[in-house]
Design a protein around this motif. Structure first.
Motif, PDB file in Angstrom:
ATOM      1  N   GLU A 275     -41.408  17.102 -50.225  1.00 17.82           N
ATOM      2  CA  GLU A 275     -40.388  18.141 -50.164  1.00 17.82           C
ATOM      3  C   GLU A 275     -39.338  17.917 -51.256  1.00 17.82           C
ATOM      4  O   GLU A 275     -39.123  16.784 -51.700  1.00 17.82           O
ATOM      5  CB  GLU A 275     -39.704  18.151 -48.791  1.00 17.82           C
ATOM      6  CG  GLU A 275     -40.633  18.452 -47.638  1.00 17.82           C
ATOM      7  CD  GLU A 275     -41.107  19.899 -47.617  1.00 17.82           C
ATOM      8  OE1 GLU A 275     -40.568  20.713 -48.380  1.00 17.82           O
ATOM      9  OE2 GLU A 275     -42.026  20.207 -46.836  1.00 17.82           O
TER      10      GLU A 275
ATOM     11  N   SER B 149     -42.735  15.566 -45.607  1.00 17.38           N
ATOM     12  CA  SER B 149     -42.897  16.163 -44.285  1.00 17.38           C
ATOM     13  C   SER B 149     -44.328  15.967 -43.792  1.00 17.38           C
ATOM     14  O   SER B 149     -45.263  15.813 -44.590  1.00 17.38           O
ATOM     15  CB  SER B 149     -42.569  17.655 -44.311  1.00 17.38           C
ATOM     16  OG  SER B 149     -41.189  17.874 -44.541  1.00 17.38           O
TER      17      SER B 149
ATOM     18  N   GLN C 151     -45.280  21.598 -38.784  1.00 15.86           N
ATOM     19  CA  GLN C 151     -44.742  20.764 -39.858  1.00 15.86           C
ATOM     20  C   GLN C 151     -43.470  20.101 -39.354  1.00 15.86           C
ATOM     21  O   GLN C 151     -42.628  20.743 -38.737  1.00 15.86           O
ATOM     22  CB  GLN C 151     -44.446  21.584 -41.111  1.00 15.86           C
ATOM     23  CG  GLN C 151     -43.855  20.753 -42.259  1.00 15.86           C
ATOM     24  CD  GLN C 151     -43.808  21.516 -43.562  1.00 15.86           C
ATOM     25  OE1 GLN C 151     -44.778  22.152 -43.957  1.00 15.86           O
ATOM     26  NE2 GLN C 151     -42.676  21.458 -44.246  1.00 15.86           N
ATOM     27  N   TRP C 152     -43.322  18.804 -39.650  1.00 21.81           N
ATOM     28  CA  TRP C 152     -42.228  18.001 -39.124  1.00 21.81           C
ATOM     29  C   TRP C 152     -41.496  17.269 -40.235  1.00 21.81           C
ATOM     30  O   TRP C 152     -42.103  16.847 -41.218  1.00 21.81           O
ATOM     31  CB  TRP C 152     -42.762  16.956 -38.144  1.00 21.81           C
ATOM     32  CG  TRP C 152     -43.493  17.488 -36.958  1.00 21.81           C
ATOM     33  CD1 TRP C 152     -44.767  17.988 -36.944  1.00 21.81           C
ATOM     34  CD2 TRP C 152     -42.998  17.603 -35.632  1.00 21.81           C
ATOM     35  NE1 TRP C 152     -45.103  18.401 -35.690  1.00 21.81           N
ATOM     36  CE2 TRP C 152     -44.033  18.169 -34.847  1.00 21.81           C
ATOM     37  CE3 TRP C 152     -41.781  17.279 -35.018  1.00 21.81           C
ATOM     38  CZ2 TRP C 152     -43.899  18.419 -33.493  1.00 21.81           C
ATOM     39  CZ3 TRP C 152     -41.659  17.515 -33.653  1.00 21.81           C
ATOM     40  CH2 TRP C 152     -42.690  18.086 -32.908  1.00 21.81           C
ATOM     41  N   VAL C 153     -40.187  17.119 -40.071  1.00 21.70           N
ATOM     42  CA  VAL C 153     -39.406  16.224 -40.920  1.00 21.70           C
ATOM     43  C   VAL C 153     -39.752  14.792 -40.523  1.00 21.70           C
ATOM     44  O   VAL C 153     -39.907  14.497 -39.331  1.00 21.70           O
ATOM     45  CB  VAL C 153     -37.894  16.473 -40.747  1.00 21.70           C
ATOM     46  CG1 VAL C 153     -37.083  15.451 -41.547  1.00 21.70           C
ATOM     47  CG2 VAL C 153     -37.549  17.894 -41.168  1.00 21.70           C
ATOM     48  N   CYS C 154     -39.910  13.911 -41.519  1.00 18.16           N
ATOM     49  CA  CYS C 154     -40.313  12.528 -41.245  1.00 18.16           C
ATOM     50  C   CYS C 154     -39.165  11.554 -41.454  1.00 18.16           C
ATOM     51  O   CYS C 154     -38.237  11.811 -42.225  1.00 18.16           O
ATOM     52  CB  CYS C 154     -41.460  12.116 -42.175  1.00 18.16           C
ATOM     53  SG  CYS C 154     -42.953  13.030 -41.905  1.00 18.16           S
TER      54      CYS C 154
ATOM     55  N   PRO D 169     -42.730  11.676 -37.196  1.00 18.22           N
ATOM     56  CA  PRO D 169     -42.053  12.975 -37.060  1.00 18.22           C
ATOM     57  C   PRO D 169     -40.747  12.842 -36.289  1.00 18.22           C
ATOM     58  O   PRO D 169     -40.679  12.135 -35.281  1.00 18.22           O
ATOM     59  CB  PRO D 169     -43.073  13.817 -36.288  1.00 18.22           C
ATOM     60  CG  PRO D 169     -43.911  12.822 -35.549  1.00 18.22           C
ATOM     61  CD  PRO D 169     -43.988  11.618 -36.428  1.00 18.22           C
TER      62      PRO D 169
ATOM     63  N   THR E 210     -40.107  21.553 -38.066  1.00 16.28           N
ATOM     64  CA  THR E 210     -39.688  22.540 -39.069  1.00 16.28           C
ATOM     65  C   THR E 210     -40.228  23.914 -38.730  1.00 16.28           C
ATOM     66  O   THR E 210     -39.505  24.906 -38.754  1.00 16.28           O
ATOM     67  CB  THR E 210     -40.164  22.130 -40.470  1.00 16.28           C
ATOM     68  OG1 THR E 210     -39.691  20.813 -40.772  1.00 16.28           O
ATOM     69  CG2 THR E 210     -39.663  23.100 -41.522  1.00 16.28           C
TER      70      THR E 210
END
Length: 259
Positions: A131, A139, A152-155, A161, A165
């Motif tokens: 990103e 992500s 989709q996830w913020v890491c 995760p 998102t």
């Protein structure tokens, strides 16, 4: 000699007038010819300049650009082929939670690939995407095989995760990179044509993923964002405001770099 009569003057005046008209017409033609000659000479010099620039671009910039692109493509291919080999030999488990830490480390340690992923026969994409912002800049792509929900996830810094998102129902077995791979040929691989995504141009490398028994389990691949070509050419050409360029993929007729 006798003085000319007054009747002789109109004829002489008409002759002088005709001469002046003729001279004026000749001047207009001369000016037009001169203008055309000046334009032609300028146009000829422009063509020479364009030709010289083209030859310089072809002999100097294009080989460097080709080498740069080749370097990126080889690096992306190597990442994906490592994953393919690891799946086939059992070094990586086919279960998503088993191979995701490996993919996260791959993406963190490379500057060439924009993302690394595995598409299952169930239609889900698992992997990581780089990103443009955030503390980790990566992500997670995850999928629920039961519900068909792609997320989709913020890491965090370890690839775990932390916050969702987006999520939506999805089936990626209909995607270009999945369909292009010949499932019956373990050696099959493909580079997709360039395509737009998120305001950028991309190309995807994909190959079949097989378990130790030789069973096809999905497609593993990676995407390459092509903005590095634009950045490189902009630095080499040093174009000012108002100038632009484009590179066309001759195989597909699509733009691969645009400034």
């Amino acid at each position: 000699p006798a003085k000319p009569t007054s009747g002789a003057y109109p004829g002489a005046m008409r002759a002088m007038l005709s001469l002046r008209v003729l001279l004026a017409g000749f001047s207009v033609v001369l000016i037009a010819i001169s203008s055309f000659a000046a334009w032609y000479l300028t146009y000829s010099e422009t063509l020479k300049t364009i030709d010289n620039m083209g030859q310089s671009f072809q002999s100097q910039i294009l080989p460097l650009t080709r080498s740069l692109i080749e370097h990126h493509l080889v690096q992306v291919e190597a990442l994906v082929q490592i994953n393919k080999f690891s799946f086939r030999t059992g070094l990586l488990p086919m279960a998503p939670r088993g191979f995701l830490p490996h993919m996260f480390a791959q993406l963190r340690n490379t500057e060439f690939s924009s993302d690394i992923h595995f598409t299952s026969t169930g239609g889900g994409i698992y992997g990581f995407v780089r990103e443009p912002c955030g503390p980790v800049n990566i992500s997670l792509w995850d999928f629920d095989e039961t519900t068909g929900n792609q997320t989709q996830w913020v890491c965090d810094a370890l690839g775990n995760p932390t916050s969702l998102t987006w999520g939506q129902l999805s089936n990626s077995t209909t995607s270009v990179w999945y369909l292009a791979v010949d499932q019956s040929d373990p050696q099959s691989f493909v580079w997709t044509p360039t395509y737009p995504w998120g305001g950028q141009l991309w190309v995807t490398f994909a190959t079949g993923a097989y378990d130790p028994s030789g069973v096809f389990r999905g497609v593993t691949g990676a995407d390459l964002e092509l903005n590095f070509i634009t950045d490189f050419l902009s630095s080499q050409l040093n174009l000012g405001p108002g100038y632009s360029f484009a590179i066309i993929d001759g195989s597909y007729g699509t733009v691969v770099a645009l400034q």
